[in-house]
Design an enzyme around this catalytic site. Sequence first.
Site, PDB file in Angstrom:
ATOM      1  N   PRO A 131       0.807  -1.225   0.000  1.00 37.76           N
ATOM      2  CG  PRO A 131      -0.964  -1.610   1.486  1.00 37.76           C
ATOM      3  CD  PRO A 131       0.329  -2.191   1.020  1.00 37.76           C
ATOM      4  N   GLY A 341     -20.754   4.418 -31.366  1.00 37.10           N
ATOM      5  CA  GLY A 341     -21.505   3.829 -30.260  1.00 37.10           C
ATOM      6  C   GLY A 341     -21.252   2.343 -30.099  1.00 37.10           C
ATOM      7  CD  GLU A 364       5.303  -6.262 -14.170  1.00 34.06           C
ATOM      8  OE1 GLU A 364       6.384  -6.116 -13.593  1.00 34.06           O
ATOM      9  OE2 GLU A 364       4.480  -7.133 -13.842  1.00 34.06           O
TER      10      GLU A 364
END
Length: 390
Positions: A131, A341, A364
Amino acid sequence: MDFALSDTERAIRDTARDFIAREVMPLEQELLRRERAHQPGLEPDELRELQLKARAFGFWGLATPEEYGGMDLPAVTQSLVWTELGRSFVPFRFGGEADNILFRANDAQKREFLVPTVEGERRSCFAITEPGAGSDAANIRLSARLDGGDWVLNGEKTFITGGNEADFAIVIAVTDRERGARNGGATAFLVDRAMGWRSELIQTMGEGGPAALVFDDVRVPARNVLGEPGQGFALAMEWIGKGRYTIPSHAVGIAERALRMAIDHANTRRTFGRPIGDNQAIQWMIADSETELEAARWLILRAAWTVDQGVDPRHASSMAKLYGAGMVNRVVDRVLQIHGGMGYTRELPVERWYRQVRLYRIFEGTDEMQRLIIARDLLRGYTRLGGHLA
């Protein structure tokens, strides 16, 4: 100067292309159907069956040494094959592979971890990101302390590819905080899931998802140290380095397939009584995409060639990763625009690619880290302008 592929390179490339076209691409519509129904894509058993078909076809272990039953292909040839894999959005990879640093294992570790992984009997993941330690990999905090004959691991890893499916993890942990990870204070461990770590799925904008790995007093025998204590950061950089030419090689395959779809659509879709390919706006998007695709191709092949020459590939690989990742994002964005679309729906794979390739600029090594490496190499004189032709 010869830019042609050798006969061997061309034969391997064409064989891989034929296998992807005959065995993998026919599964694409079923994969899209399942994903639209919010079901898993191809099941592990289905992907395993494909790998065994490829083995019978002669493709097993692209980078694996021949002594382990692999092909031991040069980096340039591997790059060409990864490009062919990118042509299909089916998440297929040729079998017989193992993390490159697993080949640094001792004989006992090879029997327990490497050989079963090559044979497809075990699955691994590589765990360094945390983290608070992504691009700044040296800032890892997951700790390992020696307790008798065991190391005790505590902490968390995050965004670990394959972490939910892995039987064991290659974990980079801090073993000497005073020295720091970069200066010999980190060690690599081979950690079976049965030793007590758990994984938690992280939902992302792409299909599937990485994992958070949680280690709470996980005891790892000293025999499971990969390499030597203190070598963890160097091994981690070796692992990361390979992805910096294989990931953009894969991106080239995606961009080629997507651009071909755009060209076909531009020639058949009609508005105001004529094909949309007659419009200059569409032509310029196609022209820019082809130019960037070709530039990326040669940057990537040069990076792989550098590996084969035994020259430090980091500068060339950083340029390949930076440009290749940006290129495929720009090409897929244009292809979606050309399809209008329909490109935004899940009837076509374009929106899937759009989500998938955004990751290429992050994992990476982010774009920003590649720019830092490239600029630092030049500013400090580690490399010269013009590379090997300077």
